[in-house]
Design a protein around this motif. Structure first.
Motif, PDB file in Angstrom:
ATOM      1  N   ALA A  42       0.744  -1.196   0.047  1.00  0.00           N
ATOM      2  CA  ALA A  42      -0.037   0.058  -0.014  1.00  0.00           C
ATOM      3  C   ALA A  42       0.875   1.088  -0.041  1.00  0.00           C
ATOM      4  O   ALA A  42       1.866   1.394   0.457  1.00  0.00           O
ATOM      5  CB  ALA A  42      -0.834   0.021   1.213  1.00  0.00           C
ATOM      6  N   GLY A  43       0.463   2.302  -0.553  1.00  0.00           N
ATOM      7  CA  GLY A  43       1.014   3.703  -0.613  1.00  0.00           C
ATOM      8  C   GLY A  43       1.916   3.830  -1.695  1.00  0.00           C
ATOM      9  O   GLY A  43       2.396   2.864  -2.446  1.00  0.00           O
ATOM     10  N   SER A  44       2.030   4.918  -2.139  1.00  0.00           N
ATOM     11  CA  SER A  44       3.003   5.190  -3.031  1.00  0.00           C
ATOM     12  C   SER A  44       4.465   5.070  -2.760  1.00  0.00           C
ATOM     13  O   SER A  44       4.781   5.577  -1.548  1.00  0.00           O
ATOM     14  CB  SER A  44       2.987   6.659  -3.774  1.00  0.00           C
ATOM     15  N   ASN A  45       5.486   4.417  -3.368  1.00  0.00           N
ATOM     16  CA  ASN A  45       6.880   4.161  -2.673  1.00  0.00           C
ATOM     17  C   ASN A  45       7.905   4.895  -3.889  1.00  0.00           C
ATOM     18  O   ASN A  45       8.974   4.542  -3.679  1.00  0.00           O
ATOM     19  CB  ASN A  45       7.103   2.701  -2.828  1.00  0.00           C
ATOM     20  N   THR A  57      -5.008   8.157 -12.883  1.00  0.00           N
ATOM     21  CA  THR A  57      -4.978   6.728 -12.326  1.00  0.00           C
ATOM     22  C   THR A  57      -5.994   6.883 -11.017  1.00  0.00           C
ATOM     23  O   THR A  57      -5.675   6.678 -10.175  1.00  0.00           O
ATOM     24  CB  THR A  57      -3.478   6.793 -11.654  1.00  0.00           C
ATOM     25  N   PRO A  58      -7.102   6.787 -11.443  1.00  0.00           N
ATOM     26  CA  PRO A  58      -8.228   6.467 -10.563  1.00  0.00           C
ATOM     27  C   PRO A  58      -8.211   5.164  -9.875  1.00  0.00           C
ATOM     28  O   PRO A  58      -8.633   4.904  -8.813  1.00  0.00           O
ATOM     29  CB  PRO A  58      -9.465   6.636 -11.200  1.00  0.00           C
ATOM     30  N   PHE A  59      -7.665   4.187 -10.543  1.00  0.00           N
ATOM     31  CA  PHE A  59      -7.373   2.794  -9.917  1.00  0.00           C
ATOM     32  C   PHE A  59      -5.830   2.516 -10.049  1.00  0.00           C
ATOM     33  O   PHE A  59      -5.192   2.852 -11.304  1.00  0.00           O
ATOM     34  CB  PHE A  59      -8.375   1.857 -10.736  1.00  0.00           C
ATOM     35  N   PRO A  60      -5.144   2.234  -9.172  1.00  0.00           N
ATOM     36  CA  PRO A  60      -5.426   1.150  -8.052  1.00  0.00           C
ATOM     37  C   PRO A  60      -5.525   2.117  -6.695  1.00  0.00           C
ATOM     38  O   PRO A  60      -5.385   1.716  -5.548  1.00  0.00           O
ATOM     39  CB  PRO A  60      -4.288   0.299  -7.968  1.00  0.00           C
ATOM     40  N   CYS A  61      -6.144   3.581  -6.776  1.00  0.00           N
ATOM     41  CA  CYS A  61      -6.158   4.274  -5.734  1.00  0.00           C
ATOM     42  C   CYS A  61      -7.749   4.181  -5.241  1.00  0.00           C
ATOM     43  O   CYS A  61      -8.535   4.304  -6.003  1.00  0.00           O
ATOM     44  CB  CYS A  61      -5.855   5.633  -5.949  1.00  0.00           C
ATOM     45  N   LEU A  62      -7.743   3.584  -3.809  1.00  0.00           N
ATOM     46  CA  LEU A  62      -9.065   3.395  -3.538  1.00  0.00           C
ATOM     47  C   LEU A  62      -9.818   4.692  -3.234  1.00  0.00           C
ATOM     48  O   LEU A  62      -9.272   5.486  -2.134  1.00  0.00           O
ATOM     49  CB  LEU A  62      -9.085   2.312  -2.340  1.00  0.00           C
ATOM     50  N   PRO A  63     -10.941   5.171  -3.726  1.00  0.00           N
ATOM     51  CA  PRO A  63     -11.459   6.404  -3.537  1.00  0.00           C
ATOM     52  C   PRO A  63     -12.012   6.674  -2.013  1.00  0.00           C
ATOM     53  O   PRO A  63     -12.014   8.008  -1.458  1.00  0.00           O
ATOM     54  CB  PRO A  63     -12.790   6.211  -4.517  1.00  0.00           C
ATOM     55  N   VAL A  64     -12.408   5.622  -1.547  1.00  0.00           N
ATOM     56  CA  VAL A  64     -12.953   5.640  -0.040  1.00  0.00           C
ATOM     57  C   VAL A  64     -11.853   6.258   0.902  1.00  0.00           C
ATOM     58  O   VAL A  64     -11.937   7.232   1.641  1.00  0.00           O
ATOM     59  CB  VAL A  64     -13.577   4.806   0.541  1.00  0.00           C
ATOM     60  N   SER A  65     -10.767   5.520   0.874  1.00  0.00           N
ATOM     61  CA  SER A  65      -9.688   5.666   1.735  1.00  0.00           C
ATOM     62  C   SER A  65      -8.503   6.421   1.331  1.00  0.00           C
ATOM     63  O   SER A  65      -7.655   7.020   1.992  1.00  0.00           O
ATOM     64  CB  SER A  65      -9.057   4.260   2.236  1.00  0.00           C
ATOM     65  N   GLY A  66      -8.360   6.632   0.048  1.00  0.00           N
ATOM     66  CA  GLY A  66      -7.385   7.475  -0.413  1.00  0.00           C
ATOM     67  C   GLY A  66      -5.839   6.451  -0.681  1.00  0.00           C
ATOM     68  O   GLY A  66      -4.801   7.137  -1.077  1.00  0.00           O
ATOM     69  N   CYS A  68      -3.263   4.111  -1.945  1.00  0.00           N
ATOM     70  CA  CYS A  68      -3.047   3.552  -3.344  1.00  0.00           C
ATOM     71  C   CYS A  68      -2.433   2.378  -3.301  1.00  0.00           C
ATOM     72  O   CYS A  68      -1.429   2.236  -2.333  1.00  0.00           O
ATOM     73  CB  CYS A  68      -2.162   4.682  -4.216  1.00  0.00           C
ATOM     74  N   VAL A  69      -2.433   1.517  -4.319  1.00  0.00           N
ATOM     75  CA  VAL A  69      -1.548   0.198  -4.272  1.00  0.00           C
ATOM     76  C   VAL A  69      -0.396   0.401  -5.117  1.00  0.00           C
ATOM     77  O   VAL A  69      -0.284   1.000  -6.350  1.00  0.00           O
ATOM     78  CB  VAL A  69      -2.588  -0.799  -5.027  1.00  0.00           C
TER      79      VAL A  69
END
Length: 100
Positions: A42-45, A57-66, A68-69
């Motif tokens: 999880a998170g941007s690295n 890139t709306p996906f793989p960032c989860l809209p509810v939690s914000g 990102c994978v």
């Protein structure tokens, strides 16, 4: 390692071989104690990763939690890349490649 005839290797003089990394990764999968591959990260690295708010890139960032994978998910860890390199090195030795 068997040569792959379908690539016309004999006509070009280029040696072609398949490097099978699966046996080297046996016992080092996602659920094993000494994993060579990342699970979901999880998170941007880094700069090449997805970040919250990136317009393309709306996906793989989860809209509810914000959250990102990371693109590191399901890719080799340092030990995995070293293992891949060892498999490739051995395959090159097996086909008689001496560098060039």
């Amino acid at each position: 390692m068997p040569m792959l005839g379908g690539l016309r290797a004999a006509q070009t003089g280029i040696k072609v071989a398949f490097a099978d990394a699966i046996p080297a990764f046996h016992g080092h999968g996602l659920c094993d104690g000494d994993e060579y591959i990342n699970g979901i990260v999880a998170g941007s690295n880094g700069d090449g990763d997805y970040h919250k708010g990136d317009p393309a890139t709306p996906f793989p960032c989860l809209p509810v939690s914000g959250v990102c994978v990371s693109l590191e998910s399901f890719h080799p860890k340092s030990s995995g890349t070293s293992t891949y390199a060892q498999v490739m090195d051995q395959t090159l030795v097996n086909i008689g490649y001496a560098g060039g």
